[in-house]
Write a protein that holds these residues in place. Structure first.
Motif, PDB file in Angstrom:
ATOM      1  N   LYS A  65      55.948  31.672  45.469  1.00  9.89           N
ATOM      2  CA  LYS A  65      54.080  31.252  45.887  1.00  9.89           C
ATOM      3  C   LYS A  65      54.224  30.806  46.595  1.00  9.89           C
ATOM      4  O   LYS A  65      55.022  29.301  46.643  1.00  9.89           O
ATOM      5  CB  LYS A  65      53.313  30.819  44.756  1.00  9.89           C
ATOM      6  CG  LYS A  65      52.592  31.692  43.649  1.00  9.89           C
ATOM      7  CD  LYS A  65      52.208  31.300  42.698  1.00  9.89           C
ATOM      8  CE  LYS A  65      51.847  32.249  40.722  1.00  9.89           C
ATOM      9  NZ  LYS A  65      50.840  31.179  40.390  1.00  9.89           N
ATOM     10  N   GLU A  85      49.996  45.567  48.774  1.00  7.13           N
ATOM     11  CA  GLU A  85      49.617  45.741  49.839  1.00  7.13           C
ATOM     12  C   GLU A  85      51.610  45.189  50.868  1.00  7.13           C
ATOM     13  O   GLU A  85      50.879  46.222  51.519  1.00  7.13           O
ATOM     14  CB  GLU A  85      49.086  44.306  50.213  1.00  7.13           C
ATOM     15  CG  GLU A  85      49.037  44.253  51.005  1.00  7.13           C
ATOM     16  CD  GLU A  85      48.831  42.556  51.984  1.00  7.13           C
ATOM     17  OE1 GLU A  85      48.260  41.744  52.846  1.00  7.13           O
ATOM     18  OE2 GLU A  85      48.114  41.681  50.559  1.00  7.13           O
ATOM     19  N   SER A 101      48.287  35.470  33.702  1.00  7.51           N
ATOM     20  CA  SER A 101      46.865  35.354  34.894  1.00  7.51           C
ATOM     21  C   SER A 101      47.596  35.056  36.162  1.00  7.51           C
ATOM     22  O   SER A 101      46.444  35.976  37.276  1.00  7.51           O
ATOM     23  CB  SER A 101      46.481  33.783  34.753  1.00  7.51           C
ATOM     24  OG  SER A 101      47.675  32.910  35.370  1.00  7.51           O
ATOM     25  N   ASP A 102      48.747  35.440  36.459  1.00 10.46           N
ATOM     26  CA  ASP A 102      49.073  35.929  37.449  1.00 10.46           C
ATOM     27  C   ASP A 102      49.074  37.655  37.866  1.00 10.46           C
ATOM     28  O   ASP A 102      48.973  38.526  38.922  1.00 10.46           O
ATOM     29  CB  ASP A 102      50.996  35.789  37.686  1.00 10.46           C
ATOM     30  CG  ASP A 102      50.608  34.248  38.083  1.00 10.46           C
ATOM     31  OD1 ASP A 102      50.035  33.742  38.909  1.00 10.46           O
ATOM     32  OD2 ASP A 102      52.048  33.789  38.115  1.00 10.46           O
ATOM     33  N   LYS A 122      46.948  40.270  38.183  1.00  8.62           N
ATOM     34  CA  LYS A 122      46.247  40.906  38.921  1.00  8.62           C
ATOM     35  C   LYS A 122      46.416  40.945  40.447  1.00  8.62           C
ATOM     36  O   LYS A 122      46.707  42.090  41.247  1.00  8.62           O
ATOM     37  CB  LYS A 122      44.772  40.744  38.809  1.00  8.62           C
ATOM     38  CG  LYS A 122      44.031  41.688  39.507  1.00  8.62           C
ATOM     39  CD  LYS A 122      42.448  41.187  39.260  1.00  8.62           C
ATOM     40  CE  LYS A 122      41.404  41.579  39.860  1.00  8.62           C
ATOM     41  NZ  LYS A 122      41.616  41.522  41.647  1.00  8.62           N
ATOM     42  N   GLU A 123      47.289  39.342  40.769  1.00 11.03           N
ATOM     43  CA  GLU A 123      46.892  38.945  41.840  1.00 11.03           C
ATOM     44  C   GLU A 123      48.850  39.578  42.253  1.00 11.03           C
ATOM     45  O   GLU A 123      48.796  40.206  44.124  1.00 11.03           O
ATOM     46  CB  GLU A 123      47.362  37.966  42.360  1.00 11.03           C
ATOM     47  CG  GLU A 123      47.700  37.006  43.548  1.00 11.03           C
ATOM     48  CD  GLU A 123      47.945  35.866  43.716  1.00 11.03           C
ATOM     49  OE1 GLU A 123      48.314  35.358  44.926  1.00 11.03           O
ATOM     50  OE2 GLU A 123      47.716  34.842  42.841  1.00 11.03           O
ATOM     51  N   VAL A 154      49.663  31.324  46.607  1.00  9.15           N
ATOM     52  CA  VAL A 154      49.853  32.263  46.805  1.00  9.15           C
ATOM     53  C   VAL A 154      51.353  33.412  46.654  1.00  9.15           C
ATOM     54  O   VAL A 154      51.944  33.099  46.918  1.00  9.15           O
ATOM     55  CB  VAL A 154      48.997  32.517  48.304  1.00  9.15           C
ATOM     56  CG1 VAL A 154      48.753  34.434  48.352  1.00  9.15           C
ATOM     57  CG2 VAL A 154      47.393  31.908  48.670  1.00  9.15           C
ATOM     58  N   ILE A 155      50.873  34.487  46.007  1.00 12.25           N
ATOM     59  CA  ILE A 155      51.686  35.351  45.981  1.00 12.25           C
ATOM     60  C   ILE A 155      52.659  35.717  46.860  1.00 12.25           C
ATOM     61  O   ILE A 155      51.673  36.867  47.365  1.00 12.25           O
ATOM     62  CB  ILE A 155      52.102  36.389  44.491  1.00 12.25           C
ATOM     63  CG1 ILE A 155      51.641  35.851  42.973  1.00 12.25           C
ATOM     64  CG2 ILE A 155      53.609  37.031  44.995  1.00 12.25           C
ATOM     65  CD1 ILE A 155      51.925  36.875  42.089  1.00 12.25           C
ATOM     66  N   LYS A 156      53.821  35.824  47.174  1.00 13.62           N
ATOM     67  CA  LYS A 156      54.730  36.458  48.487  1.00 13.62           C
ATOM     68  C   LYS A 156      55.948  36.970  48.113  1.00 13.62           C
ATOM     69  O   LYS A 156      56.374  37.494  49.034  1.00 13.62           O
ATOM     70  CB  LYS A 156      55.045  35.013  49.174  1.00 13.62           C
ATOM     71  CG  LYS A 156      53.429  33.589  49.860  1.00 13.62           C
ATOM     72  CD  LYS A 156      53.111  35.162  50.833  1.00 13.62           C
ATOM     73  CE  LYS A 156      51.746  34.051  51.727  1.00 13.62           C
ATOM     74  NZ  LYS A 156      50.704  34.650  52.609  1.00 13.62           N
ATOM     75  N   GLU A 184      48.133  43.055  43.376  1.00 13.16           N
ATOM     76  CA  GLU A 184      47.364  43.005  44.298  1.00 13.16           C
ATOM     77  C   GLU A 184      48.665  43.589  45.553  1.00 13.16           C
ATOM     78  O   GLU A 184      48.225  43.830  46.351  1.00 13.16           O
ATOM     79  CB  GLU A 184      46.259  42.526  44.136  1.00 13.16           C
ATOM     80  CG  GLU A 184      44.929  43.436  44.187  1.00 13.16           C
ATOM     81  CD  GLU A 184      44.168  41.849  43.656  1.00 13.16           C
ATOM     82  OE1 GLU A 184      44.279  40.754  44.434  1.00 13.16           O
ATOM     83  OE2 GLU A 184      43.223  42.305  43.147  1.00 13.16           O
ATOM     84  N   ALA A 185      49.581  42.509  45.160  1.00 13.40           N
ATOM     85  CA  ALA A 185      50.569  41.879  46.816  1.00 13.40           C
ATOM     86  C   ALA A 185      51.320  43.128  46.450  1.00 13.40           C
ATOM     87  O   ALA A 185      51.922  43.005  47.895  1.00 13.40           O
ATOM     88  CB  ALA A 185      50.910  40.427  46.099  1.00 13.40           C
TER      89      ALA A 185
END
Length: 383
Positions: free
Chosen positions: A54, A22, A11-12, A14-15, A58-60, A18-19
């Motif tokens: 996270k 960016e 589930s992580d 896609k994020e 939010v994944i950092k 994207e991270a």
């Protein structure tokens, strides 16, 4: 603030992607999915191959750990490629990269990996045991060279066709070529196109009529990322065909030093050549690594016979090893003997696999031609 530190899950994904996009890219036409489809497509489960941090869900930060099975000198080894080392701009200087790199290496050591590779700024990764290493020959040739070799003729009957997933017969031939090398990463046929398209490369198969002559993958810099010719005597036609496809007057490419046929052929006709490092290497099991890659060198050239005892204070553990060469036979075994050479990890990686090491200067004469070992990594297999 709630923190999460651990490996990602499905589930992580896609994020995560994207991270990473960016953090790494500012141009819209650049993204990890097109850059490295072999890693980031859904079917390859990129989430489970990343350590992440996270903040409030939010994944950092993330570090990718991508395992590969390899065969070197007939010996099976385990390789971990490190990629997408990323920290969000608003979270820099929190130590997240250090935490995730340490977690990655702890995983490799616990699971018995033999070595690890990554690309990046040297001084940044020396802290984690990585050193520029490996040996490849880089050749450059242009149409002017070929024109003089062929009495002004640069015509060729060779043609090239783009490769796709549907070209299963050709892919099988490419896999056969790959698996016949002294060193190779074990590639599945169904993953071959994604591997050859890595780093935004375009793969082609080369023919003379209906006869398969080889293949290449090129990027936008007038260079092959990967190439193999079935018969080295076809090299000039192969290169002319590639230049036509690429719209180029010259081509550069690297090959392993153990590819004696290609190196010998190109050394006689190229307009430039250089010995280059391959990538940044950390050796976690010196016994297995040295035995495998020194065995490749022993097949290529005559090595002096003898035994050298080396004590390595490695990143994973201390290893006191006896390296023995007897003709074409290479063995590396643990020993209690007094070492002839004592090295820390950074020194040892350069000693065994770097193109230069001051620690090799005082080696006994019989061991002077053993190192560097014939370590290589194909660009398209890199993370």
């Amino acid at each position: 603030m709630e923190l999460f530190k651990g490996t990602g899950i499905k589930s992580d994904e896609k994020e995560l992607i994207e991270a990473l996009d960016e953090i790494f890219f500012s141009e819209e036409d650049n993204d990890f999915m097109s850059l490295l489809p072999k890693l980031y497509k859904d079917k390859y489960n990129p989430g489970e191959h990343n350590f992440i941090i996270k903040e409030d869900g939010v994944i950092k930060a993330a570090v990718g750990c991508y395992p590969m099975d390899v065969t070197a000198g007939g010996r099976k080894l385990r390789l971990m490629g490190i990629g997408n080392v990323a920290v969000a701009k608003d979270c820099r200087r929190k130590g997240y990269m250090i935490e995730l790199m340490n977690a990655s290496l702890e995983k490799m050591i616990a699971e018995g990996y033999d070595y690890s590779l990554l690309g990046g700024q040297r001084q940044r990764y020396e802290h984690f045991g990585y050193v520029p290493a490996g040996s490849s020959m880089r050749f450059t040739i242009n149409k002017g060279n070929i024109r003089r070799l062929r009495n002004g003729n640069t015509d060729t009957s060779f043609t090239a066709k783009p490769l796709s997933e549907d070209d299963t017969g050709v892919i099988a031939k490419i896999k056969e070529i790959n698996d016949a090398m002294p060193f190779y990463v074990e590639r599945k046929a169904e993953e071959m196109i994604d591997i050859l398209r890595s780093w935004k490369c375009v793969p082609y198969a080369v023919y003379d009529g209906d006869e398969f002559k080889g293949y290449f993958a090129f990027n936008s810099n007038d260079s092959f990322a990967e190439m193999n010719v079935v018969c080295v005597d076809d090299m000039l036609d192969f290169l002319l065909c590639a230049m036509q496809i690429m719209g180029s007057e010259s081509i550069s490419f690297t090959v392993p030093v153990y590819d004696s046929k290609t190196c010998g052929y190109m050394a006689k006709i190229c307009c430039g050549m250089a010995l280059c490092h391959v990538d940044q290497l950390n050796i976690l099991n010196y016994k297995n690594f040295v035995e495998a890659f020194l065995a490749i060198k022993a097949k290529r050239i005559n090595l002096c016979s003898g035994t050298l005892n080396v004590l390595v204070h490695g990143y994973a553990k201390d290893e006191n090893i006896a390296i023995t060469v007897d003709g074409k036979n290479v063995t590396v075994a643990e020993t209690d003997a007094k070492p002839d050479v004592e090295l820390d990890n950074l020194e040892a990686v350069a000693f065994f696999a770097g193109n230069y090491s001051a620690k090799r200067i005082d080696l006994p004469a019989f061991a002077q031609n053993w190192f560097p070992v014939d370590f290589y990594m194909n660009c398209q297999d890199n993370v």
